[in-house]
Structure formats: C-alpha cells, structure tokens
Design an enzyme around this catalytic site. Structure first.
Site, mmCIF file in Angstrom:
data_model
loop_
_atom_site.group_PDB
_atom_site.id
_atom_site.type_symbol
_atom_site.label_atom_id
_atom_site.label_comp_id
_atom_site.label_asym_id
_atom_site.label_seq_id
_atom_site.Cartn_x
_atom_site.Cartn_y
_atom_site.Cartn_z
ATOM 1 N N CYS A 1 0.797 -1.388 0.134
ATOM 2 C CA CYS A 1 0.105 -0.007 0.028
ATOM 3 C C CYS A 1 0.857 1.227 -0.203
ATOM 4 C CB CYS A 1 -0.722 0.108 1.131
ATOM 5 S SG CYS A 1 -2.031 -1.512 1.320
ATOM 6 N N CYS B 1 6.784 -11.704 8.399
ATOM 7 C CA CYS B 1 6.645 -10.221 8.860
ATOM 8 C C CYS B 1 5.326 -9.933 9.502
ATOM 9 C CB CYS B 1 6.955 -9.205 7.652
ATOM 10 S SG CYS B 1 6.589 -7.643 7.970
ATOM 11 N N GLY C 1 0.906 -0.740 -4.718
ATOM 12 C CA GLY C 1 -0.570 -1.430 -4.646
ATOM 13 C C GLY C 1 -1.240 -1.480 -5.718
ATOM 14 N N ASN D 1 -1.082 2.918 5.491
ATOM 15 C CA ASN D 1 -0.133 1.845 4.994
ATOM 16 C C ASN D 1 0.521 1.302 6.342
ATOM 17 O OD1 ASN D 1 1.786 0.762 3.907
ATOM 18 N ND2 ASN D 1 2.870 2.443 3.309
ATOM 19 N N GLY D 2 0.299 -0.090 6.237
ATOM 20 C CA GLY D 2 0.926 -0.667 7.417
ATOM 21 C C GLY D 2 0.108 -2.046 7.803
ATOM 22 N N CYS E 1 14.393 -2.488 10.720
ATOM 23 C CA CYS E 1 13.876 -3.599 11.090
ATOM 24 C C CYS E 1 14.265 -4.680 10.140
ATOM 25 C CB CYS E 1 12.343 -3.608 11.048
ATOM 26 S SG CYS E 1 11.554 -5.256 11.476
ATOM 27 N N TYR F 1 13.986 -3.375 -1.786
ATOM 28 C CA TYR F 1 12.979 -3.910 -2.997
ATOM 29 C C TYR F 1 11.734 -2.951 -3.221
ATOM 30 C CZ TYR F 1 9.596 -6.700 -5.633
ATOM 31 O OH TYR F 1 8.642 -7.144 -6.491
#
Lengths: 475, 475, 475, 475
Positions: free
Chosen positions: B24, B409, B52, B128-129, B459, B269
């Site tokens: 997203c 993830c 997205g 987004n998340g 992360c 990426y």
C-alpha cells in the site's frame, strides 16, 4: 472505410521518442497433427506486442470442417485474445497479427487477419509492411470489379490472387506477388496450408522455426522461442515458403535483381533486444551503435544515462567504449504503459514525468551523457533534459544512436513530415540550444553499416533519402 | 466482510520474485486556496502505483458544503481514478490510497480511504501498514458496541478516535493512536484539515513537501515531485502533523522509547529507485548493496546480468565493484505488467517466459553472475537459471542483494510461511543445486546496516527474527 | 457518504408518469438443509425489479464458516447478480434487496444489504421504507460514539441493536425497533437466523411463504411464487418473525395502538398486478379503481385507451363499467426500459415518443377516454395528449385512477414538492386546459377506501394530508 | 466467415413463442441540407428494435469529404449507437440497420450496413430479407473472381452491381437486382444518393415519408413518425426509388409478372401494432384475426386472456366479437427483455416464469380462452397452460390467431424444421392433450386473406406450402 487511403508518406504520427511506433507483427504455426495452435499464437503475438498495440487477431483452419475461423479486436493481445489462454481450440494451421495504427485508417475494419472465401478457396492473410504501389493497384483492381471493404493492403493482395488464372498455388502466388512494390512480410492460411512470404527487398524481418513436424513463423525470433529454444532460419528476401498436407515448399518470387533493403530502424529501435532480425542479434547491433557513437566523441562525462528502455543497450555500449560509468539516472514508471492523453497540450510535460523521473543521487552535480535511440521532433528530449537539470545535472550531452532523420518512410515506418523533423530545421548545435543540452551528437551515417552488420543491404532512406524501391504514385 | 481476519502472520502470498508485493501507499494534499487537488492526487497515486495494484481511492473535502466526497474502485489508478484527469474538482484538502491485497481480505469493501461521519465530525482515513494488536482492539471495541463493516485496520482507528472523550483534536489523536501497535503511515482528512501520522517505530516511510502554502504528503518522495522539484522532509517516527484553516501543527505521539524500526525491504525492493525513503536514496542503497555483495565474492564471472528490473541497480553496483562487465542478459516484456494466471500450474514456466527472455548474444558461452534482490521460494529463480542455460550460459552464479529470509513479517510485508521459505529448508549450496545454479550467495547480514545507511535503526526481523514490536495476540 | 442526509420529505424525484418510482424491495429465504438459496434470491429479486433499479444485493450465511458473504452492485438484478444463475452457492439463510435511489444519497455505498460484525455477532440487514425520526436517532447515536459510513437508515438500525444490553435476541429486536418511527419492512440475517420485521403501521407490504421446511419472505407475493405456487401469509404490522436452527418465532413489537397505515400507492401503482399486498389482489384493486372512476363519469367516449402499462387494468375496469370499448390506442416500445437522458430538455417529447406511440386506427376520429394511474407534474400527460390528437383523436378525456395528489410523503415515496404538484396549482378544468385535454377527472377520494379493500387502514396522506405517524424532526 | 452458408431453409432457430424472431429492419434518410441525420437514424432504428437485436449499424455520407463513414456493433441500438444521441454529425444521406441473427452466421462480420469502395464509387448497403438463389449467385460470382468476406447476402448484391457494364445508375441497379430471387427491402447510400429498393414480390415492407425536402425510408411506418406525424407511402413491390443532388427518381425493376407475396407474418406477429405495413394497419389486422378466430368458435369461456404482448390485440378482437370479457390474466415482467440462458434445460420453465406470471384473481375458477399469435413447437404454451391451471383456471382453451404452420420459410423468417413443427406431428386435439389445454383451435386458413386485407397478395407458404418464388438451389 472508404475514406481516401493516404499511403505515401505517412503523415499523422506519434513520435518515436513518445513510445513504440512499430509497424505490425505477424506470426503463424503449422502442426502435422491437430494441436492447440491458437493458444501458441496467443503467446507468439504476446511476444510481438511491442510491434503493434491497436488491434490483434487470430485465424485458424478448423480441422473438422475445413472452415477458417477467426477472432480479432481492438486493444492489446491480452485483452482481445486472452480467452485463448483457457480454451482448447484444435487446429493444424493458424496465423495471427498485431497491428500498429498507421496512415490509411485505423479501427476494427482494418484489423487483421482478413479472412475471405473466393475462387481459390478459403484464405486468411496478415501482413506487416506497406505496399508502395497500392494506389495504382487499387485503381486497376477496382476498375476490374474488385470491391474494397477496408483501406488495408491485405485486401489488395487477395484480389490479385483471385484474379490469377493459374491453377498451381505457387504460380498463383508468384503471379500475384510480382505486382507488389514496397515492403511486406506475409503469413497466410490457404485452406489447410500455411504460407510465409517476404518481399524481395527484405524490408521487414520474417523468421521460420522447425521443431520436428512443427513449423512456426514470426516477424522476430523472440516469438519463435516463446516456450523454449528451437532452431530457426530467416525467410529470405523474395522467398515464398509453404507447408500443408501435401508437403513443404519454398521458391523465389523472382523479378529484378535486388541488393537488399533491410530496414535499419528494426535494429536501431523496433525489434526486441532478445530477437535476431536480418541475421543479426538486435542486442549486439545496439551495443555496436553505442560503441561507435562513443568512439570519436571525447565528451568529458561523469555518467552515461540511458533514456529507458529504448536507449539502454546503446548507452551500455557507449559506456563500455568510453570508459564513463553507466548508471540508471532516469527511472521509468512501468505502469505508464500507454501514454496519457492529456486534455491540455501544455500538460505534455506532466505526461513525460509520469513515465520518466530523474534519480537525483545519480545525476546531481554530474556531467551527464544522455543516450537515446533517435531524435524526431525533439519535444520529449527537451523535457527530459529539463528533468535532469532540475535534479542537479551540471551538464547534459545528448547522444543519439542513429543518424539524423531527414526523410519520410514509404515502407512502413511512421515518421513525421519533413517540416516536423528537427534535423531538417536545425544543426546539432541549434538542436542543443533548442532542447537545452550542452551538446547534441548523432551517430555518423558512415558508421551505420558496420554496426547493423548481419548480411548487409539495409534501407537507410530516412537518413540519406536513397529509396531502394518505388515510393508511391505521387513520386 | 465478517470472515475472520487472519492478521498474524500473512500466509497466502505471491512471491517477491513473482512481482511487486508492496504493501500500500498513501498520499495527501492541502492548499490554502481551492485547487484541483483530486487531480494532483491522481498523479501522486499513479507515482505510487508500484505499492499496490488491487484498488485505488481518493477523498476530498468539498469546499462549498464541507462534505467529504470520495471515489474508489478495484483496479489500477488509471482505470479507477482516470476520470480525474479531465475533471475540475476544487478542494482544499484531499487524500488517496493504493492498496495491495493482503491477508485480512480483499475486495472493494476494504478499499481505502474509509469515509465516516461521527461525533468527531467527518473523517476520511487511509493507512499503509499493519496494526499488530488489531485482534485485541477489535474485540474490545466490538464489546463496547462498535460495528465493523470491513476487515481493515482503518475502521479500528476511527472507532478509537470516536471513543476519545477529549475535545482537542491533538489529544484525540494522541489518545487513539497510543493504543496502536505495529506499523502505520496514516493520512487523514478531518473536516477540512489534513493530517499525516507515522508510527513511533517508523516502519513505513512518510514524507512531507512544503511548496509555498501547498503541502503534499506521501509514502515516497517520487510522488511529492510529480510535477516538479520541491523541498521535502521526512515525517518523523511517532510524529503527528496537521494543517488546516487554523494553522499547521506537529507533535510527538509519545510513548515508550524506540530505537527505530525502518523496514529494510523498502530500500532493498519496495520503493522506487528515484525515491528517498528513511532519509536515504533508494538508488544509492541498492548500489551499495550490490557493491557489498561483490566485495568478498571473487566469483570468476564474464558478465553481470540483472533480473530486470528489481535487480538492475544492485547488479550495476556489483559490476562496478567487481569489475565484471554489466549487461542486459534478460529482456523484460513490458506488456507483461500483470501476471498471467495460468490455468495449469505446470504452465508456470510459460508465464515467466512471457515476462523474461534470455539474450543469447549476451550470455552464450559466458560465466553469468545473475543478480536479484531476494530469494523467497526459489521457484522463479529456477526457471530463470534454466532460461540462461538454454541460451548457452556456461555457468550461472546467483547473487542476492539481501540476506537469507527466515521469518514472517508482522508489520505489513507478505512473506510465505517459514516452511515455504527456501532458506529455512536449504543451505546456499543446496539452493544452488535446487535452482540449477553453479553457486548461490546472499548479502551477509553483517553488511546490511552500512548499505541501508540513512538514519539507521532498521527492522531486519525477516532476516534475523528480532522483532522490534509486538507480533499479534498469539505471540 | 457524509453529505447531509435530507430525509423529510423527498425532494428530487422523477415523475410517476415517467416510469417506476417504487421504493425498494426486500426478500429472504431459509432452508433447513443447505441449498442454493442465493440463486433463489436472484429469481425473487428479479421478480421485484420493478421496486428498484438503482442497485441490487445479496447476502448469505456460509454454512461451513458461519461467515456472512455478500455481493452487491449498481444496476439491474441481471447485471449485478447474474453470476448466481450459474453458481452453486450453498446456504441455509439468505437475504436480498433492490434499491430505488431516493433522497439521502445514491451510489454503491448506500446499496443493501449492509453486513457488519459487532457485539451481537454477524448481521446483514436490508430494509424497504423510510425512518422518519432518523435525524434525531442519528444525532443521538453519533453522540454516543457511533460511526456512520453511509446515509442509509440501515446502519442506524444496526447501531440501535448493538447498543441493546439485552441478551435474548427477541429483546434486542424489541428494544431497538421500538425507537424507530416511520415505515420499514426489514429482512435480516443474524448469524444463521433469518428475520422479517414490519413496522407497526404496516406502511410497506411484507409476506411470508411456508413450503415444507423452506421459508421465503418478500415485499410482494409475486416473488414468493417465482418457481411455483405455495401458501403464504402477510407478516402483520408490528410483527417480528424469525427462524433459525433453534426454531421459528413470531412476536409483536408492541408500542402504542395503531389503526393501520398501508400505503395506498402500493395498490394504485407500485406493486405488480399478479401480487397480493395488504391482503388484497393488486389486479382486483386496480379494476375496482377503474370501475369507480367510471361510475359517475358519463363522459361520451368511443374508446377507452390506457397509458400502458400503468393504466392498463384501471382502463379495463373503466371500460367494463362504462360499457365503452377498451382498446390499445398507445403502443409501448418494450425496448425503452430505461429512460433516455436527453441532453436537450426540449427533446423530452422525443423521449416520450420513443416509449409511447399512438395507434392511428384506434384513435382517429374517436372520442378517447385516456386512463392513467395518477397525475403528478402533468408534463408527460401533456405530450401523450398531443400524440393522440396528432393521430386524429377528436376528443381526449384524461381519467386518473387515483385522487389528486397534494402532499409529500414521509414514508418512502418520491413525490415532488408541493409547488411542483399540478393539483396544488390548478383545478381539474385548468389542468385540462394545460395538458390539452377536453376534460380531466380524478378518482373521488371518497371512493378510495372501498376500492383498496383488503383489511383497510390505508395511508392516504399524499391525498388528504392526514399523516398517520411522525413526519421527521422538522414537523 | 467462410463457414458454409446454410441458406435454405433456416434450421437453428428460436421459437416465435420464445420471443421476437423478426428478421431485420432497415431505415434511411436524406436531406437537401446538411443535418444530424445519424441522430435521426438512431431514433428510427430504436423504433425498429423489435425487428432485430443482434446488431445495429449506421452509415452516412460525410458532406465535406464525400466519404462514407459507418459505425456498427453487436447489441441493442441503445448500446451500440447510443453515442449518436449526444453527437452532432452532419450528413445529407444516411442509412441504418438492425439485425436479427439468422442462418448463415452471426457475429459482427455480418452486421450491416456493409460499406465498400468499387468501380461504381462508394456504396453502403443494408437489406432485410433472404436472397433465395444466393448459393448459385455466390458460386457464379466467386468463379468470376469475387471475394466474399461474410456470409451475408449484402456482399452478393454489391458484387452484382460492380459487375454491371452500364454507366447509368438506374441501369446498374436494374441489371444487378434482376438477378436476385427471394425477398429484400434494401436501403443504399451510393456516393451522396439515398436509394430504397423492394423486391418484385413485395415480401418485406418498405415505406417512404416525404416531409418538405426531407425523405425518410423504413421497414415500418412507426419509424417514419419517430418525431411527429408526416405523410408517407409504400415503396411498391419491384420499385427502385432514389434521391440525390441531381433529383428524385423512381422506376420499376421489371421482370416477370407477379401477383404479390407480402409476408403474412409481418401482420400477424412481426410488425409493431402502431405501424402500417402493406397498406394495412397492423392493429386492425390483428383485431380482425382475433374476431375471425372467435366467429365460429362457440367455446363457453368466462374470460379472454392474451399471452402478452404478442396476443394482446387478437385477444381483444376475440373478446369483442365473442362477448366474453377481456382481462389481463398473465402479467409480463418488463425487465425480462432478453431471454435467460438457463444452464440447465430443465430450468426452461423457470425462464418462462420470469417473464410471465398468472394473475390468480383473474383466472381462478374461470374458463379461460387463452389467445396467442401462433404455435410453433408448443413447448412454451405447455408451460403457460400449466401456470394458468396452478392459478386455479378451471378450463384453458388455447386459440391461435394464425393457421397451423406446416412449412419452412425461404424468404427470411426463422421457422424450425418440419419435424419440429407441432402441427406436422399432431392434430389440434392431440396438441391440446400435449400442452394440457381443454381445446386448441387455429385461425381457419380460409379466413386469413380477409383479415390481412390491405392490397392482397400475401405469401402464406408456411401455412399452405405454396411458395411464390424459388426456394433455393436444393429445391
């Protein structure tokens, strides 16, 4: 339909810089036993999509009834022929076509293949090219009672075949095709036979793969290898090849001596890099063009940046020869496949930005050597140079991997009028000022032949005005 | 709608190798005077399309009525929102969203922004998340009378805001967002204010551009510059920013101390190469990853070939550091934008061939160093290696510009189950045997931080299993 | 979504003469064993298509997961739900809805059923009617933290149910529905139960069929008999009925004494002639209306001509009672299903002509008694009278099978403002002059009750202004 | 395209009972000054929609270029040509066509008008009918070099015109059309002239309206009056009429003496009731058919019920003559415009129920006289009789306003094979048993002529096998 067919030269055209202006692609398949050839054709046409996005079509001979079925539609291969991915359609022979809309009229009525019934039986025909004496032939045939339902050259070929008094198919083809001037790569279903025929000048590429009993024909080799590697050969200029239940044949169309007139732009820009055309690897040719462009250049650049993707390989060739590092300084938005039609022409820049954006970390403070394949009107290049400067480029040197374009094409490429061609209005230095570059340099015409390589004999008329064949009635 | 929302971890997923699995993107705009902001949002979302492709949506506050209007639909930005290119829709505030379908349910009912009317007025919100404690919050809110009409986290945030007893908007936001765990970059219309809020760990990027009175917010900087360059800054982790008729504000959401948890894969990426995310040029990060990958490698290659386009920049970085020439040995068909859904799984290879074809003249007889960004299941890589060998490659050495992926993830990336991850089943040597490569090598985990650079604090849980935040109820 | 919901009264409306202005329809099904109920719902909704053409939707409880699935879309039943003809979707409970766009906002976000997850479990709800105290309830609920994602009354009912502290489902329903004023016929899925609930005034019809273990509920009986005859009964005003795995129940919602307020227009115009509503055959009611209209008329006509199809049955009733022959003097083009939207308002006449054309051999030289169901603005009638005169009619006497309309409706019918209603501006004689008729006569209000028959207690507020319930906050 | 054209007789056909099986319609317009004739054609074709729903098309001569433009598409007039409602397309001449798919092949390639360029200039042609000697002509023309791109008769006419050696247009038409056998009503654009030509037997109707300088031609008069009344006349059998810049002409095609062969079914079923065809009001003819059917019947009925809408007028004629009351005992769902294609043939009954439902209050306990226009296979009638009995009908007497159908049609009507025709397999008494009726009675053949009236000379071959013209090669 019957609007006057303006054939010579093409006048309303998108600019090569603005995206693909390829001129159609053809494909065919024949199998000794019934197979889902329409589905194979789907993949082959999908591999040739870069040669034409206006319409796509398929025809195949139904093995049970002998009838020729077809489907065609406006749009991309996936949209118009996507149903073949899931259908099981048996056939022993099939052909297909992707069309780029050119002068002479667009729309579904000009989509190919064209399928007819006549005194020669059932025929489906698709072609890639431009018949330069079509106006004269059309007038002659109409006077003789021929009816034209489109403005495409395909009907014209069919009428010529129908008028032949010969009974042997080879004689019919020889007689009909001897009347044609200009460029063509033709695939044809004739009842249950597959034919592939290439004009004697060899303007457009045409290849044939042999895989056991299977035969595949296509404009470019990338389509022949859609499902794996197999041996192939070029259909020679002036060769007519066919296969059917009664065997495989090949013969020369004959006629006057020719020295070859392979379209230089197929190697420079049109064909896919993984294809071989005219016996030459497209990737190798473009690498050579980039290298030749670098040779006497001596411009003091920090980075070589291609206009993606058309300039990618030449830029790499340039970088290797010059020793200046190659980098991706322009980012292409892969979702901008089809151009935006911006209501406001002043918004043209926005359309370019949706496709290409500069990468600041690559170009900022750098002397950029910007490599593209060709320069037609110069409007897009002007915007790209501005993008690079906005992103901090210190200098921008525009390099083109083809010579200056001066003349229209009568054999199938869309090129603007002489007046619109920037190289007819300005010197390289003036162009540099116009597009905002620090310098502009074209590939020297003298270097072109060695780069194109292959078997030689290329048509470079758009660069030097030396037309290898007739240019149409008006000339 | 009410199917159980499986949040942790995502289980049904396409493979990164198979195409974009971005999670997203969001965008917003505010103008001191009425302007066609919905059209600007169209261009911004088009620039974020790679994040997205399932659905896209826009919301804006009508300056006359104060109502929040919206349009959203399944499909690409151009298809669903293309009408905004030609419409003149005045607004002072607008937000937009592109959605990648993830666990929790797809379909129009989960498209964003979500627009509601409640005791806090009119609100439109897009995020987004992935909220990792959503199951617990959802249960708590439902018990308190909340109605859920979708399985998206967006509704959950709105319910939390509604339940706040505070009157000051900043207090409402602080109270509501303090309940959230996990990753989020949020844009919000609150009556005629625009808000942009980023989670305290900073998992997902969020940027803000200032251009006179105009404000633009977006997941990546490429969207901020859609029509030209302008200054921008990162919205800080844990920052809540807003602008409205009564002014511009920014405050910290507060809460426990955090050390930063920027998603490494955004740089590896997801993001576009021309973007900056987390204060780092994406292009620079990928060049560095490629270079680091080359450093101790010493594989005797003749040519470095990227898997286009995801491996392009790392391959170039590898080539520069190693001194092995870079070349385009795989040709990407740009019309293969969306994957084929092949009815027969055995036809998967055909689908890859429609996207990627080897360039014989580049790889034949060569020792090829093949560079891609990551390895998940390994199925596509196996096909690509086969393509290269068919085209005559003498050796194929697969190099990945990310470390081995071992863990799922919980913060928004689609990664297969542990069992499906090839690095959980095989050593690099075994992987090489499996995919048919002569060798396989990953970026050493120890080199990752220096390549990602920027402000640090990334992360890397999918590589090393060290999760910086909660992982959901079950953990 | 959050545009102000103008509820009372409806203001922007098509004219009844211009086509159907029905106000939605509902349907439900329950089976003791899993069956393809969504497909049955398709047929039931198709039978109710005349009650709403803007959108259509289905919801059903998946027997395996217990989840409530749904599909809805803008357009006709066949377009939006046609896939159910070919799908096999097992369910034990399902509901559906067809929507006519009314005040309060159109668009997909207001399509029904609405499906939610909340502290009462999973609920899907669809309703036909108009909650007249919705503004007050909406404000109260929003203050209490409710979020509204549409402007439809459906969400409001769901919020009321969620707020109930009761645990017994019947108590929840009783508590929630006791707050509603106005008209509603509701179908609801509550986990795996099917509910059907009708407002205490009985404004809108609702029927229930019992066929072995199968239960079907629908706004009109024509939908209950879609695949053959079966016994049915009316859901009583104020009745809440349900069926589920734990059995079948029915109870009265309770509240103040009511005398019945069945909408007269359901019988006059809305319902299908083969339906029974309010215990009365629609066909019989319309025949009686036509006969009553003829009784004291005494107009010397040669032929009774209906405005097809809304005036067909009343015209036949008129013809029988008066002894004047009935004939089809207006021919309806059955392909003019949806109205033309003519860019030029002056082309309105052309739009009427595309639907209705006079039959010269029937009307030429004749004194025509033209029968329609009602007169709202009078614009279409004016055109129809002109058509008849063009075709040679000597006299045209317009007869309406309903009384003069003077007042707006607060319970779900689209009626123009008082000012637009022709009967508020003119006497019958003046109307005759306006529309070009020789005379105009309405059904005497005093005769209405006997014609509507059934169980009595009809709402005639649009004729006499005597509203049986609240009319909304403003009143 | 080249599938064998099965012309005689039509074999795969929908049943007249199942809906319209009209056989195409044509329209044309000419104006002395440029006008938006394509838009007028839209309305005319919309008025002829009942004659064909498979495809629709328009052609017009561009007044500036002289080119003939066209648009055609699969689907209804509104879908395929709806854009003309909003476009302003100037023209002095235009033609149009609606096509019903018949034997010989469907699909866009057979859509009309067909537009060509040939030695006679630019021609667009559309026709309604069936050329019965087309196979022989096709073979002859193909042998002479003609190419066929469709299986329609239109191409054949064009080839005949092209082969004429005459220079005077009238002579060309006379020569070409003298070769045709069978039925045709043709409209043609010849450069900037409009032509209307009708076969010498007069099988299909064709009318011409004169309105100042404006000329309109159409299959039925309802299309001529689309925007108001205007005078019209029949194009006579064997008449060729034209108008152009050089004036208006009319001449007889000539040939053998004919006595007239107007298709009886145009009056019985095909044409719209508000049309005049063959000089006869369709409404009057159907009233007369119903009355004649009643005359010697004497069946003791309580109510006359039409199968709507095809039986409406005959039922009213029957009711008037017999004195038995007419009533709407079957309710037609107007949204069932196009038939359902039910996956399961056993679901055919459901498809009928979606279109027609019995009205219990009309038929319960009654002796019903059920009137329809014709009986072909009898399958739908069987279902309708069952519906009436389910609704309580005590007796059902089926009456058909046409005689028994025994033979196929070679002139354009779709009729099943002899074996499928129920009247070739059963007597009326046996049919009654088969369809579940108490009795079945057809219009006596002897009464047909007086009912059809007009100028006499009708083709009744499908009833009596007396074919007025050739039936095709095989006969």
């Amino acid at each position: 339909v019957v609007s006057k067919a303006v054939k010579n030269p093409a006048t309303r055209i998108a600019e090569p810089e603005d995206g693909p202006v390829h001129h159609c692609g053809v494909a065919g398949a024949w199998s000794p036993v019934s197979a889902n050839l329409p589905r194979s054709l789907f993949f082959m046409l999908f591999s040739l999509q870069h040669r034409g996005q206006e319409s796509a079509g398929l025809a195949w001979t139904d093995p049970a009834s002998g009838a020729i079925e077809h489907e065609k539609g406006l749009g991309m291969v996936r949209e118009t022929l996507g149903s073949f991915l899931e259908r099981d359609v048996p056939a022993r022979a099939a052909i297909g076509h992707v069309r780029y809309s050119t002068a002479g009229g667009s729309g579904l009525r000009n989509a190919q293949p064209r399928v007819v019934e006549c005194n020669k039986g059932r025929i489906a025909l698709a072609h890639n090219g431009n018949i330069s004496n079509s106006d004269a032939l059309r007038a002659e045939l109409a006077a003789d009672g021929a009816i034209f339902q489109s403005s495409s050259d395909t009907e014209l070929i069919l009428h010529l075949m129908t008028r032949s008094r010969k009974s042997d198919p080879s004689e019919v083809v020889r007689e009909a095709f001897s009347r044609l001037e200009g460029s063509y790569s033709v695939v044809m279903l004739w009842n249950d036979e597959l034919w592939a025929i290439r004009d004697p000048d060899g303007f457009r590429p045409l290849y044939l793969a042999t895989d056991g009993g299977l035969r595949l024909a296509a404009s470019e080799t990338c389509a022949l290898l859609f499902d794996g590697p197999r041996p192939y050969r070029e259909i020679a200029p002036g060769e007519a090849w066919s296969i059917g239940p009664s065997g495989e044949r090949s013969f020369a169309l004959g006629g006057r001596e020719r020295s070859g007139a392979r379209c230089a732009f197929e190697l420079i820009y049109f064909a896919r890099p993984d294809s071989e055309v005219f016996g030459r690897s497209v990737h190798e040719a473009r690498t050579a063009l980039g290298a030749a462009l670098a040779e006497d250049d001596g411009v003091p650049g920090d980075v070589v940046v291609p206009v993606p993707d058309s300039g990618n390989i030449a830029a790499m060739g340039y970088a290797r020869r010059s020793g200046i590092p190659f980098d991706f300084g322009l980012c292409r938005n892969h979702y901008a496949g089809r151009s935006f039609i911006m209501p406001d022409p002043a918004k043209r820049e926005l359309a370019v930005r949706m496709k290409l954006m500069p990468v600041r970390s690559v170009v900022s403070g750098k002397r950029v050597v910007l490599v593209d394949d060709s320069l037609v009107r110069g409007t897009t290049s002007k915007i790209i140079v501005r993008l690079l400067r906005e992103a901090g480029a210190r200098e921008v040197h525009l390099r083109l991997s083809s010579p200056e374009i001066h003349e229209p094409c009568y054999y199938g490429i869309d090129i603007p009028t002489r007046e619109e061609l920037i190289s007819n209005r300005m010197s390289p230095a003036e162009i540099a000022a116009e597009v905002g570059a620090d310098s502009v340099r074209f590939l020297p015409l003298a270097r072109l032949d060695e780069c194109l390589g292959g078997k030689g004999g290329h048509c470079k008329a758009c660069f030097d005005g030396r037309y290898p064949a007739t240019r149409g009635e008006g000339n």
